[in-house]
Design a protein around this motif. Structure first.
Motif, PDB file in Angstrom:
ATOM      1  N   ALA A  16       0.843  -1.196   0.000  1.00 34.30           N
ATOM      2  CA  ALA A  16       0.000   0.000   0.000  1.00 34.30           C
ATOM      3  C   ALA A  16       0.875   1.241   0.000  1.00 34.30           C
ATOM      4  O   ALA A  16       0.505   2.279  -0.534  1.00 34.30           O
ATOM      5  CB  ALA A  16      -0.912   0.001   1.210  1.00 34.30           C
ATOM      6  N   THR A  17       2.042   1.097   0.603  1.00 31.93           N
ATOM      7  CA  THR A  17       2.921   2.252   0.725  1.00 31.93           C
ATOM      8  C   THR A  17       3.309   2.823  -0.639  1.00 31.93           C
ATOM      9  O   THR A  17       3.542   4.022  -0.777  1.00 31.93           O
ATOM     10  CB  THR A  17       4.159   1.852   1.570  1.00 31.93           C
ATOM     11  OG1 THR A  17       4.645   2.987   2.220  1.00 31.93           O
ATOM     12  CG2 THR A  17       5.232   1.213   0.752  1.00 31.93           C
ATOM     13  N   ILE A  18       3.345   1.970  -1.660  1.00 35.34           N
ATOM     14  CA  ILE A  18       3.665   2.494  -2.988  1.00 35.34           C
ATOM     15  C   ILE A  18       2.472   2.461  -3.932  1.00 35.34           C
ATOM     16  O   ILE A  18       2.611   2.822  -5.087  1.00 35.34           O
ATOM     17  CB  ILE A  18       4.840   1.741  -3.649  1.00 35.34           C
ATOM     18  CG1 ILE A  18       4.575   0.240  -3.679  1.00 35.34           C
ATOM     19  CG2 ILE A  18       6.140   2.061  -2.970  1.00 35.34           C
ATOM     20  CD1 ILE A  18       5.375  -0.490  -4.717  1.00 35.34           C
ATOM     21  N   CYS A  19       1.319   2.013  -3.489  1.00 31.57           N
ATOM     22  CA  CYS A  19       0.167   2.124  -4.389  1.00 31.57           C
ATOM     23  C   CYS A  19      -0.992   2.861  -3.752  1.00 31.57           C
ATOM     24  O   CYS A  19      -1.180   4.039  -4.003  1.00 31.57           O
ATOM     25  CB  CYS A  19      -0.225   0.788  -5.004  1.00 31.57           C
ATOM     26  SG  CYS A  19      -0.439  -0.564  -3.871  1.00 31.57           S
ATOM     27  N   HIS A  20      -1.751   2.201  -2.859  1.00 32.57           N
ATOM     28  CA  HIS A  20      -2.922   2.893  -2.343  1.00 32.57           C
ATOM     29  C   HIS A  20      -2.689   3.535  -0.985  1.00 32.57           C
ATOM     30  O   HIS A  20      -3.646   3.862  -0.295  1.00 32.57           O
ATOM     31  CB  HIS A  20      -4.129   1.958  -2.322  1.00 32.57           C
ATOM     32  CG  HIS A  20      -4.876   1.962  -3.619  1.00 32.57           C
ATOM     33  ND1 HIS A  20      -5.603   3.052  -4.029  1.00 32.57           N
ATOM     34  CD2 HIS A  20      -4.973   1.063  -4.609  1.00 32.57           C
ATOM     35  CE1 HIS A  20      -6.128   2.801  -5.219  1.00 32.57           C
ATOM     36  NE2 HIS A  20      -5.758   1.606  -5.598  1.00 32.57           N
ATOM     37  N   GLY A  21      -1.439   3.713  -0.590  1.00 30.25           N
ATOM     38  CA  GLY A  21      -1.180   4.439   0.651  1.00 30.25           C
ATOM     39  C   GLY A  21      -1.840   5.800   0.659  1.00 30.25           C
ATOM     40  O   GLY A  21      -2.539   6.159   1.614  1.00 30.25           O
ATOM     41  N   PRO A  22      -1.677   6.589  -0.411  1.00 27.28           N
ATOM     42  CA  PRO A  22      -2.363   7.880  -0.432  1.00 27.28           C
ATOM     43  C   PRO A  22      -3.875   7.738  -0.328  1.00 27.28           C
ATOM     44  O   PRO A  22      -4.525   8.589   0.276  1.00 27.28           O
ATOM     45  CB  PRO A  22      -1.965   8.465  -1.788  1.00 27.28           C
ATOM     46  CG  PRO A  22      -0.662   7.825  -2.094  1.00 27.28           C
ATOM     47  CD  PRO A  22      -0.745   6.441  -1.531  1.00 27.28           C
ATOM     48  N   LEU A  26      -5.433   5.516   1.424  1.00 28.20           N
ATOM     49  CA  LEU A  26      -5.735   5.316   2.838  1.00 28.20           C
ATOM     50  C   LEU A  26      -5.590   6.620   3.611  1.00 28.20           C
ATOM     51  O   LEU A  26      -6.374   6.916   4.498  1.00 28.20           O
ATOM     52  CB  LEU A  26      -4.819   4.237   3.422  1.00 28.20           C
ATOM     53  CG  LEU A  26      -5.125   2.837   2.915  1.00 28.20           C
ATOM     54  CD1 LEU A  26      -4.007   1.873   3.272  1.00 28.20           C
ATOM     55  CD2 LEU A  26      -6.432   2.320   3.488  1.00 28.20           C
ATOM     56  N   LEU A  84      -4.348   3.838  -9.331  1.00 28.32           N
ATOM     57  CA  LEU A  84      -3.086   4.515  -9.063  1.00 28.32           C
ATOM     58  C   LEU A  84      -2.918   5.787  -9.873  1.00 28.32           C
ATOM     59  O   LEU A  84      -2.030   6.578  -9.606  1.00 28.32           O
ATOM     60  CB  LEU A  84      -1.930   3.558  -9.332  1.00 28.32           C
ATOM     61  CG  LEU A  84      -2.014   2.261  -8.540  1.00 28.32           C
ATOM     62  CD1 LEU A  84      -0.751   1.454  -8.727  1.00 28.32           C
ATOM     63  CD2 LEU A  84      -2.219   2.545  -7.072  1.00 28.32           C
ATOM     64  N   THR A 143      -3.331   8.226  -7.262  1.00 32.59           N
ATOM     65  CA  THR A 143      -2.422   8.272  -6.115  1.00 32.59           C
ATOM     66  C   THR A 143      -1.005   8.663  -6.493  1.00 32.59           C
ATOM     67  O   THR A 143      -0.246   9.073  -5.640  1.00 32.59           O
ATOM     68  CB  THR A 143      -2.359   6.919  -5.387  1.00 32.59           C
ATOM     69  OG1 THR A 143      -1.754   5.963  -6.259  1.00 32.59           O
ATOM     70  CG2 THR A 143      -3.724   6.430  -5.002  1.00 32.59           C
TER      71      THR A 143
END
Lengths: 288, 458, 571, 189
Positions: B125-131, B133, B265, B268
């Motif tokens: 998630a940190t490099i895809c859907h982290g934003p 979240l 993405l 994001t």
């Protein structure tokens, strides 16, 4: 008055956490106490004196009577002055994340740049950064809708993205330029920017004031043009000159005010909608 | 492309297996098994089939350790695990990254190890859907299960997501083409809008393509919100879209009976990152005043949502959790893998069921070249080229059972269909074994002795 | 192992023990009459001994909890504590992480907590969380009130098939009983609508809320389930919802209790968080308390029990399967809104909520909750809850106890304007001087919930029962709760001992042991044929309109490693 | 054993014939990265060392008008440079064209060398919308293992990019010291 001087002996590649070394905690400490103290680094603790030589002069009966002077390369020292309520900290270098976060009183002077989250959720006191700051200056903790509630932040250089996010009080003064989305979600307080702003200040703001003395690249559709005001007065301060005033963000029925220096944005009313250069947004403000 | 005759040469079929590729977690796959190998997959998309019928040339089968010449050498499990445990036990700032392609059962062991040693646990998630979240944390999370979409939705919007390429069955099984209880005619009962700078494959099969300019997402959604509030737009073109189109789109969205925004993405990774989604969520919330709208992030890996859910109930934070002081900490820019690597802080990096070599930017990966890297995975991939210890895991959903969470949060039990190669181990076993070995090496975790919890809290 | 708790002052309402000084003995996890001389003595002289607490309605595990945790890191940040040798780290205030939930209940002296809403489709998730929560037993209540199959059967008044469906779904989801939330309303929310009142129909399904409730109540009694239907009526939190509430309670008064169920419980309907359903007026401007009217109905009828959902005046997170109501709240507060619709079954909404004593509406809610406690005469009909985390976190129970035990404190709050003047103006709270005693407290937090849920092995100190015991450092002979309310709160805040299944989990106010939690579920016997028939009937629908395969729908044994199965003879 | 064929040697791209030299040597573009179905299929079936992954992931998809400006055809090589690095890629006509002025590279080790690691405190690097230049080149596209060696140099002593680029290829199969299976199987575990 008590002066505590930290002179760096060596640096660490993993950040030192200074959240326990704030005037509220250490006003009564002697040099012997510092010699015993272990500073958190990663998942371990190491003697502070491996990294800093600490000199203590004078006596203090409370945090307000403490002056901390930190010398050396502080790019890997985070949480300086975090949660402090009084006293005075001077950092003679650039500092790492969270300088002055959640502070409620006292003052911090950073003679260099600050990394992200400077002055996050501060509720009082004075934080001055002579150089640039990165993202989320004076912002809120993630998820929190009540950000900085009081005090003042002065940035001598440029501020990164989302400066003053969720601002709920206090004042942020950026003397240089500001990256995108300054004052996003803000509900109260003042952001004053002396330099230029790249895009979209005040996104989803409910209330509060943003004053931009420089050029603004792109404004959001959620702002309604009110017209030109001369010498506007915002929270007791008068800003001389002609300003274009907008109200926004309409998406939230916002009543926030955005003042744009009319001189610097002469073309704004005429050629509104001109694209700025994406290149600027990504690179330029970052490395200034 | 050539015609291929159907596979008829198989021993037996395993029905209703769950696909271990994307966040759709299609649970209707049938595996055709011969001699203990899956030789064909029914119902899967190209991506799912390619993953399940893996390339055995690059399958990691035996544990390996990098020798003094910099070459990987096959060793036995004890040696490899001891070496990995030693790296972890001696580290000050370990990062355990990955978890999205393994089961929550493995994560359970992982969080125990991470909490014990004081590591940072982070997932893809940190490099895809982290934003996404982060935006959810700022703005809210009006979501619905995919069955709701299937049964009710008459307007589907894909924003910054190319479902046809990255979630190929999404449109067919859950969103667009499928018949639903209130949408008996399937595709004909639905309006599909794709918002993407690219005329992507998804855009090609949509009714409408909104090709807003690169990095213009925030301005575009802000304009829609302004229109929903009844404001007249005063720029003629906003983020590359003529204002008439924005009026029209806003009107259409208001009039939908049940609309869903799927975003990927494309939102994001661009200029205003989490704020793009933040404002898209706000837009969906506004739309609920007129009709029913929801949204769903198009999660990439089959269990990337699972890790976020798992961490949330284990420690209260979704990803990027830093245990180094003995309590969980979550802070953007501080406790995330990319930031840590760019700052060159970690001194030990464990990759489990992930491939930073293939996904992290150069600027972050450079630090992996300087520190020990432990890899737990099933295939030799770009990360293996940076790994110092390689531990061959097993394939969840094919060789080993486990729980995963679909992109909408529906839990799925992925069953086992075939046996794993004899020398491989289950991820869960590997991580538990590492945990026990680390505990032996570092009997008392060196954590901060002092922490004053927030006095207002309890 | 044998233990003897010596010289405690025991409150055990189920056995009518009211503050007697006596010893409590247990052996191998069970309360016994007598122990041998080898028994370990735990000296609890002049301390309160009660059965371990039972929380009849809380939200502690499941998908909406996780949405709450996921999107409220600012709440998780509050209440962070560092791990210790025994405990893992904790986080969260209103929505604590799973380990924190278990530890905090254990510190309060609780042993059983009912998870009040479990969507069947995501029951696996709920059970994964239950397995992560330590220390307590957790029955979970699957949601039936907006289930498409149930609505279809209710329209046809097909009680037998509903019963078979419920029996099957309790097995599939490992659930304890029937939970109904805003019947027909959450389905209407699928189209962004809501139902208003109990006689309103769900769109398309053409069935009223009342028909669904009555049908489920009949099915519940037909199956002889240990718990009655557990209902969250329509119109939650709307001013003027008293008639709906009373009509909801009234509509099942003629439903006959199942013959075997009648032996273990009194009610045919349990109404949860009644406080939110007792408002008069037309809008928040002229809203006032309807507590007296609602309490009066309950006093006069024996088929109803309730829990309160007492507002604690904290910043918390509200989460309920009543999704349309949450959207209404969101429009009022403008904070962040989360929603989760679940196909063919239910919906849920979540928002952060700040209950402030300065706010007239919040104060009204606070006062109504207390009014209900004080107006309902029989403590066996009412349970102590905050509807955690909706009206406040469960960690505030001791504070509520102190309010209930001290009229002095309540008047102080009203007179010193610690709360808004609406408390005085729009409710009768200031006129009520009733004070609960320790026996009443033991009833509303232990004995009554146990009886309401039909637990036959907990909630009392009867020999043969599970040894779930709490000891509090309060000497009832030496304290005046009315004046020393602060001591009461402090005393109940951390138990001296919490004993669960004979294991000492809390000792001297510290958690000394961590125990795996257990799920409690009801296995209905005698309906297997009907269940099979119903499942066969719905299978074509299921295959077509659910987004998972049937094989992936049930909760596999993998997720309930250590359950307590309660076999019920349904015929 | 017959395995169903789930992959292709090269992604299918529209046919285009560019004639002539082109009008510019260096093209200024906006770089986007992301996934596509070919890249995803190769990555997940685990054939990352092979030519097919190089073709799927190490390809710069361009608008045909941009290709004409540079004078390149499908599967010619181009050098893409950003502020964060440079990499040699195949070029091919984008299936999503027209998008003049934008090039698309699938995520993978090739794209990684040129994308921005700036997260702006948001956990996520900037993978999309990066200024880049594209120019024609004679250098070859490296296979994955060679590329990783060239970029990170973790296990070579050599520091010079050119030297590493021209080292013997590591090939399309894993390189490691094998031992006999039987020795390694610990049946007690």
């Amino acid at each position: 008055m008590k002066t505590i001087t930290f002179d760096q002996i060596k640096t660490s590649s993993i950040a030192l956490e200074f959240d326990e070394l704030i005037p509220d905690e250490i006003y009564s400490w002697t040099e012997a106490d510092f010699a015993k103290y272990q500073v958190p680094i990663g998942n371990s603790r190491f003697p502070l004196t491996d990294f800093f030589e600490v000199t203590v002069e004078g006596e203090a009966n409370g945090p307000d009577e403490v002056e901390m002077i930190i010398n050396g390369d502080l790019n890997r020292v985070k949480y300086i002055g975090c949660k402090m309520s009084g006293g005075n900290i001077v950092c003679n270098s650039s500092v790492d994340l969270h300088v002055g976060a959640e502070m409620s009183g006292g003052s911090i002077l950073v003679k260099g740049n600050a990394a992200a989250h400077a002055g996050r959720e501060m509720s009082g006191g004075y934080l001055e950064i002579e150089g640039n700051t990165k993202e989320f200056t004076g912002a809120s903790y993630i998820g929190e809708w009540r950000g900085m509630t009081g005090g003042q932040i002065v940035v001598g250089g440029n501020a990164g993205k989302q400066c003053g996010e969720c601002l709920t009080g206090g004042k942020i003064h950026v003397k240089g330029n500001c990256d995108i989305l300054a004052g996003i979600h803000m509900t109260k307080g003042v952001i004053e920017i002396d330099g230029d702003v790249n895009r979209w200040p005040g996104g989803q703001m409910k209330n509060g004031n943003i004053i931009i003395h420089g050029f603004l690249g792109r404004l959001l559709e959620g702002f309604v043009l009110n017209g030109i005001v001369v010498d506007p007065e915002v929270e007791g301060v008068t800003y001389e000159g002609k300003y274009i005033q907008y109200t926004g963000d309409i998406g939230l029925n916002g009543k926030g005010n955005l003042y744009l220096d009319a001189e610097a944005n002469k073309e704004k009313l005429a050629t509104y909608g001109e694209l700025d250069d994406e290149y600027t947004s990504i690179r330029e403000y970052r490395n200034l | 492309m050539t015609y291929e005759p159907p596979v008829t040469d198989y021993d037996h079929i395993v029905e209703n297996c769950t696909c271990a590729f994307c966040g759709c977690n299609c649970d209707d796959l049938d595996y055709l098994v011969k001699d203990g190998h899956v030789v064909a997959v029914r119902h899967a998309c190209r991506l799912g089939a390619s993953k399940i019928m893996e390339d055995m040339d690059q399958r990691l089968i035996v544990p390996m350790i990098r020798d003094e010449n910099g070459e990987l050498k096959e060793v036995d499990w004890d040696t490899a695990l001891d070496k990995a445990a030693e790296y972890i036990a001696n580290s000050i700032r370990p990062v355990f990254y990955g978890w999205s392609e393994t089961s929550t059962e493995t994560m359970k062991e992982g969080v125990a190890l991470g909490e014990y040693i004081g590591a940072v646990l982070d997932n893809q998630a940190t490099i895809c859907h982290g934003p996404s979240l982060q935006a959810v944390q700022n703005a809210g999370y009006p979501i619905q299960t995919l069955g709701e979409v299937q049964n009710r939705a008459d307007m589907i919007a894909y924003s910054g997501s190319n479902a046809m390429n990255s979630h190929p069955r999404h449109m067919a099984r859950y969103a667009v083409f499928c018949r639903g209880y209130f949408r008996q005619r399937g595709r004909f009962d639905r309006t599909v809008v794709t918002m993407d700078p690219k005329f992507s494959d998804t855009a090609k099969c949509s009714d409408k393509w909104i090709g807003f300019e690169q990095n213009g997402d925030y301005g575009f959604y802000n304009a829609i919100r302004a229109v929903l509030r009844g404001k007249e737009l005063y720029q003629d073109v906003i983020s590359g879209i003529p204002k008439e189109d924005i009026y029209e789109l806003a009107e259409e969205m208001k009039n939908a009976e049940f609309g869903v925004l799927f975003f990927g993405l494309g939102l994001t990774h661009t200029l205003s990152k989490q704020r793009n989604i933040d404002i898209a969520i706000k837009m969906v919330q506004d739309l609920n005043k007129y009709s029913k709208w929801g949204l769903t992030p198009m999660r990439g890996h089959f269990n990337v949502n699972g890790f976020n859910i798992f961490m949330a109930f284990e420690c209260g934070f979704a990803f990027g959790v830093d245990y180094c002081r003995g309590y969980p900490r979550y802070m953007m820019g501080e406790t995330n893998t990319i930031d840590l690597l760019v700052r060159k802080e970690p001194d030990c990096f464990m990759v489990i069921a992930a491939d930073p070599g293939a996904h992290f930017p150069n600027g972050a990966n450079q630090h992996l070249a300087d520190i020990p890297v432990i890899q737990i995975d099933i295939h030799w991939g770009p990360s293996t080229e940076l790994a110092d210890v390689v531990l061959p895991g097993s394939f969840i959903g094919v060789e080993c059972a486990g729980t995963s969470y679909r992109m909408d949060g529906v839990p799925i039990f992925m069953k086992k269909a075939i046996d794993k190669p004899e020398t491989c181990r289950d991820d869960e076993w590997i991580v538990r074994e590492l945990k026990e070995r680390v505990m032996k090496l570092r009997e008392e975790p060196n954590t901060a002795p002092k922490y004053v919890p927030n006095p207002n809290a309890l | 192992m044998e233990y003897i708790l010596k010289n405690g002052i025991v409150y055990d309402p189920a056995n009518e023990v009211n503050g007697e000084k006596m010893d409590v003995m247990f052996k191998d996890g069970i309360i016994v009459d007598d122990v041998s001389a080898d028994a370990e003595v735990l000296d609890v002289t002049d301390k309160i001994v009660m059965p371990a607490g039972i929380d009849p309605h809380a939200h502690v595990a499941g998908p909406k909890l996780v949405v709450g945790r996921l999107y409220r890191p600012e709440d998780s940040r509050r209440g962070v504590t560092q791990k210790t040798k025994v405990l893992r780290s904790e986080s969260g205030f209103s929505i604590p992480s799973c380990p924190a939930t278990g530890y905090r209940y254990s510190r309060l002296g609780y042993g059983t907590v009912v998870e009040a809403a479990m969507p069947p489709l995501e029951a696996k998730h709920t059970h994964e969380e239950i397995a992560t929560i330590p220390q307590i037993d957790i029955p979970a209540m699957p949601l039936f009130g907006n289930n498409w199959f149930v609505m279809e059967y209710a329209k046809d008044n097909n009680i037998e098939d509903i019963a078979a469906f419920v029996a099957a779904w309790l097995k599939l989801t490992k659930g304890y009983g029937i939970k109904i939330v805003n019947p027909c309303g959450s389905e209407a929310w699928g189209w962004g609508m809501n139902v208003h009142g109990i006689n309103d129909k769900a769109p398309y399904f053409d069935v009223t809320s009342k028909e669904v409730v009555v049908a489920l109540a009949k099915a519940n009694e037909m199956l002889n389930l240990p718990h009655s239907i557990h209902i969250h009526p329509n119109d939650l939190g709307h001013p003027g919802n008293v008639p709906t509430t009373i009509e909801t309670m009234d509509c099942v008064k003629d439903v006959k209790k199942g013959s075997k169920a009648a032996e273990i419980r009194d009610q045919v309907m349990h109404v949860c968080h009644l406080q939110f359903h007792s408002y008069t007026g037309n809008s928040w401007k002229d809203a006032a308390s309807g507590a007296e009217e609602v309490a009066d109905y309950i006093n006069k009828h024996d088929h109803i029990t309730c829990d309160i959902g007492q507002v604690t005046l904290d910043e918390t997170t509200t989460m309920t399967a009543d999704a349309p109501m949450e959207y209404d709240l969101f429009k009022l507060s403008g904070l962040k809104w989360a929603n989760k619709d679940i196909e063919c079954e239910t919906a849920a909404g979540i928002i952060p909520c700040i209950y402030s004593a300065k706010n007239p509406v919040n104060t009204l809610q606070w006062a109504i909750g207390l009014e209900l406690f004080l107006h309902i005469d029989d403590p066996w009909k009412v349970c102590l809850t905050t509807d955690h985390p909706n009206a406040g976190p469960f960690t505030r129970y001791p504070r509520i106890i102190s309010w209930l035990m001290s009229n002095t404190r309540r008047m102080e709050m009203i007179e010193n304007r610690e709360v808004h003047k609406w408390a005085e103006k729009r409710t009768t709270l200031a006129t009520l001087d009733r004070e609960y005693d320790f026996y009443d407290i033991a009833t509303i937090s232990r004995a009554a919930p146990a009886r309401i849920y039909g637990f036959t092995d907990k909630g009392a100190l009867t020999p043969g029962y599970r040894a779930d015991i709490a000891v509090y450092d309060i000497n009832p002979n030496d304290i005046d709760p009315s004046r020393q309310y602060a001591e009461i709160e402090k005393g109940f805040n951390v138990a001296d001992y919490t004993i669960k299944d004979g294991q000492i989990l809390v000792k001297d106010k510290e958690i000394v042991k961590v125990k795996e939690s257990q799920n409690v579920w009801v296995n209905v016997q005698g309906w297997e044929k009907n269940e099979e028939k119903v499942i066969n009937n719905i299978m074509p629908f299921f295959t077509q309109y659910y987004s998972v395969k049937w094989e992936n729908y049930p909760v596999h044994d993998h997720y309930v490693s250590n359950p307590i199965r309660i076999d019920v003879d349904g015929k | 054993m017959h395995y169903a064929n789930t992959y292709l040697e090269k992604p299918v791209v529209p046919d285009v014939k560019i004639t002539g030299e082109g009008t510019t040597d260096v093209l200024k573009c906006m770089l986007n990265t992301g996934s596509d179905i070919y890249q995803g299929a190769c990555k997940k079936r685990g054939s990352t060392l092979k030519e097919e992954y190089k073709n799927a992931s190490g390809t710069c998809y361009m608008d045909p008008r941009d290709m004409a400006k540079l004078g390149v055809n499908n599967w010619d090589t181009v050098l893409v440079k950003t502020d964060f690095g440079e990499v040699v890629l195949n070029c091919a006509v984008s299936r999503d064209a027209p998008h003049e002025g934008t090039v698309f590279v699938c995520k993978g080790p090739w794209a990684n060398t040129i994308v921005s690691h700036d997260t702006y405190c948001c956990s996520d690097p900037t993978y999309k919308g990066i200024r880049c230049t594209v120019e024609k080149t004679d250098r070859k596209v490296l296979l994955m293992a060679d590329l990783m060696r060239w970029v990170y140099k973790k296990y070579v002593d050599e520091e010079d990019d050119d030297v590493v680029e021209n080292m013997d290829s590591l090939g399309e199969l894993p390189v490691y010291h094998g031992r006999k299976w039987e020795e390694l199987i610990d049946h007690d575990l």
